[in-house]
Every structure is written in C-alpha cells, then in structure tokens.
Design an enzyme around this catalytic site. Structure first.
Site, PDB file in Angstrom:
ATOM      1  N   CYS A  91     -25.706  34.353  -4.347  1.00  0.00           N
ATOM      2  CA  CYS A  91     -26.992  34.247  -3.659  1.00  0.00           C
ATOM      3  C   CYS A  91     -27.996  35.096  -4.425  1.00  0.00           C
ATOM      4  CB  CYS A  91     -26.850  34.733  -2.218  1.00  0.00           C
ATOM      5  SG  CYS A  91     -28.387  34.565  -1.308  1.00  0.00           S
ATOM      6  N   GLY A  92     -29.014  34.444  -4.988  1.00  0.00           N
ATOM      7  CA  GLY A  92     -29.987  35.156  -5.811  1.00  0.00           C
ATOM      8  C   GLY A  92     -30.877  36.066  -4.991  1.00  0.00           C
ATOM      9  N   CYS A 241     -35.326  30.701  -3.865  1.00  0.00           N
ATOM     10  CA  CYS A 241     -33.877  30.504  -3.998  1.00  0.00           C
ATOM     11  C   CYS A 241     -33.412  30.815  -5.431  1.00  0.00           C
ATOM     12  CB  CYS A 241     -33.470  29.077  -3.613  1.00  0.00           C
ATOM     13  SG  CYS A 241     -31.682  28.890  -3.463  1.00  0.00           S
TER      14      CYS A 241
HETATM   15  O1  PYC Z   1     -31.388  32.818  -3.327  1.00  0.00           O
HETATM   16  O2  PYC Z   1     -29.593  31.893  -4.183  1.00  0.00           O
HETATM   17  C1  PYC Z   1     -30.348  32.125  -3.243  1.00  0.00           C
HETATM   18  C2  PYC Z   1     -30.023  31.542  -1.927  1.00  0.00           C
HETATM   19  C3  PYC Z   1     -28.989  30.716  -1.617  1.00  0.00           C
HETATM   20  C4  PYC Z   1     -29.100  30.426  -0.261  1.00  0.00           C
HETATM   21  C5  PYC Z   1     -30.191  31.096   0.230  1.00  0.00           C
HETATM   22  N1  PYC Z   1     -30.765  31.772  -0.815  1.00  0.00           N
END
Ligand code: PYC
Length: 315
Positions: A91-92, A241
């Site tokens: 999860c980033g 994300c």
């Molecule tokens: O930032 O990788 C992300 C992420 C995945 C699901 C919610 N945020």
C-alpha cells in the site's frame, strides 16, 4: 467491571486517505515474515482486522497497518496492510503514513529506511516532517488492451498491471472524474470489476484484479492526469494510490510515453498529488512515489467484551 482489550494506534492520512497504524496491542501472530503473518492474521485473527478498521471505530475507507518486528535487520519495521474486507500486498499511501507515524514516534529520523511488506522490502526516504518517497516493488504491465464487455457501459478496453496490487486501468468509463460524480464512478468501476471476474480476466496465475483505476484529465495544469481508484471493499482511494500510480507508470513506460527518470504527477479525485518516476534495474521497472502524510490522531481503541459490535461491523 469488565476487562477492556486495548489497541494503541497512530492515525495518519496521506492526501486524504487514512491509515491507522497499530503500534501496540494488536493480535499476537508469533514470528515469521510479513507474508506468513498476513496468512496467520487472516486465518486466526481476522476479527481484529474488522475491529480496527470497520465501523463503529473506523470506516470503509480506513486502511490498517499492523507494525511487526522486522525479520530482515535492515528494515525499520515489518507491516501488514489491511482494509474493510481483507488484506493488501502493498500500500503506497499506507507506506507514506507508516513512515510519518514512525517519525512522529521517534522510531526513525530523516533519511533512508526500509519497510518489510508481504510483497517484499520497500526502500523509503523520509524528510523528517511530512514528506516520504518510496521505491515500490517491481511493477509491470501484464496485459495490454484487454476488452471486457461491461453491462450498462458496453465494451471497455484497458490494461492489467501490477504495482504491488492488481489493477485494471482504463480511460473508457464514460464519466468525468470529479467528486460530484463519485457515486457514478463507483458504480462504473464496480461493474467493470464484476465483468472482469465474470469474463475470467485475471492477473498472473489467476490472481483476482481487485483494484479498478479510471483516468481522466487533471484539474491542475501542474499535473499529468487524474485518477479514481476503487479499492477491493468498494471504498474509493482519496489519495492518487501509490500502487495504482506504480501500475500506471509501468503502463506508460511500456507504451514509450514515460522515460526513465521523467516525472509524472498523478492527481487524485480529491486533488491530492503523488509525484512518480521509474528506474530500470536489471530490466525491471522500479517506481518511485512521493507524497505527504500527516498525523491526525493518537488513540487507544477499547474492545469491551460486553459490546456486541466490539469486533466491528464485518462486511
Ligand atoms: O496507496 O497503494 C495505495 C493504496 C492501495 C489501496 C489504497 N491505497
């Protein structure tokens, strides 16, 4: 008086997307790698996942991050990410939130650190305040121009890509990417996700594509594009994300639309921005994602044995 179970958390948000970092009192999963402990968490302690992130203490959009002692001594911590319906590989936005929480607690200072995740170690650079850059796991496009027939929308073409989670990425959704359209975007993305399952479109080794990423033009001239990401439990990502931006960078690189080191600014539907670029290492695409997180609370969650909803409302 009943004995209350106590779970210590630091709450952060990264570009509007919350991460609840569990720093003490989480489920005891024994020893093992984050991948092994994630499997144990799911099998033996899943009710605690729900207690930590679901209503009434959390919400559908909350992502949890359970800190673990790292197996690899170069890492500052291990972590398992989870959400309203299950567990994430990587999860980033959560990694940025965890780094800022570790900084807030004085466990790391400005500089380079490693975080151990279920899909591999992640290198991050922390600026000592709110800014974090992370080098994600190798990301790649798995399938190009896949056509799926989506009830209520029609034929939708997109790419399947890995950025630490599986994504279907498309511009063909028939909606303007804007907060005022959020219900329609959720509906379109959910229809696409269901159609992928129904038509047998998967990631590598049959992996379910559980993140849908829709694209449109940015609202800011400083950005290169805007995205809308629907997460596995039907909540949409308020941030751009991190894993979704990594998947996008891998596709852009595969298309020849992004060079090594070139900056891509990804705007989210709420206007937050991640800066991304790629490095090619031994033929693999390594994305770097930069963003900011802020601490929004430090809290003790209390689980009262008499409370019928102490383990959260499980979906
Ligand atoms: O930032 O990788 C992300 C992420 C995945 C699901 C919610 N945020």
């Amino acid at each position: 008086m009943s004995v209350l179970e106590k779970i210590e958390v630091v709450d952060t948000h990264t570009g509007g997307e919350p991460t609840r970092v569990v720093i003490a009192g989480g489920p005891n999963l024994g020893v093992g790698s984050p991948a092994e402990l994630r499997a144990r968490f799911a099998e033996h302690a899943d009710a605690h996942r729900s207690a930590i992130v679901n209503e009434p203490r959390g919400s559908d959009v909350m992502v949890g991050a359970l800190l673990l002692p790292p197996v690899d001594p170069k890492c500052a911590a291990g972590v398992i990410f989870f959400n309203n319906v299950g567990y994430l590989g990587m999860c980033g936005h959560g990694t940025i939130g965890v780094a800022v929480a570790l900084g807030f607690l004085g466990r790391i200072g400005a500089g380079v650190h490693w975080l151990e995740t279920p899909v591999g170690p992640v290198r991050l650079t922390y600026d000592g305040a709110a800014g974090v850059s992370l080098e994600n796991v190798p990301s790649f496009r798995y399938a190009h121009n896949v056509s799926v027939n989506v009830p209520g929308i029609g034929a939708v073409e997109g790419d399947v890509a890995w950025g630490g989670n599986w994504f279907f990425l498309t511009h063909q959704h028939g909606q303007e990417i804007a907060l005022k359209n959020v219900e329609r975007l959720i509906d379109a993305a959910w229809r696409i996700r269901r159609a992928l399952v129904a038509q047998g479109v998967t990631g590598k080794a049959g992996a379910e594509i559980d993140h849908i990423e829709l694209f449109g033009p940015p609202s800011s001239a400083q950005c290169d594009g805007m995205n809308f990401v629907l997460c596995p439990g039907k909540a949409y990502d308020r941030s751009p994300c991190g894993t979704g931006t990594s998947a996008k960078l891998a596709c852009l690189y595969a298309d020849g639309a992004l060079k090594e080191g070139q900056i891509w600014r990804q705007e989210s539907i709420v206007g937050s921005v991640f800066k991304g670029s790629v490095r090619i290492v031994e033929g693999q695409i390594i994305p770097t994602i930069s963003g900011k997180a802020y601490v929004s609370g430090r809290n003790t969650l209390l689980l009262d044995p008499h409370d019928p909803f102490r383990m959260g409302i499980r979906i």
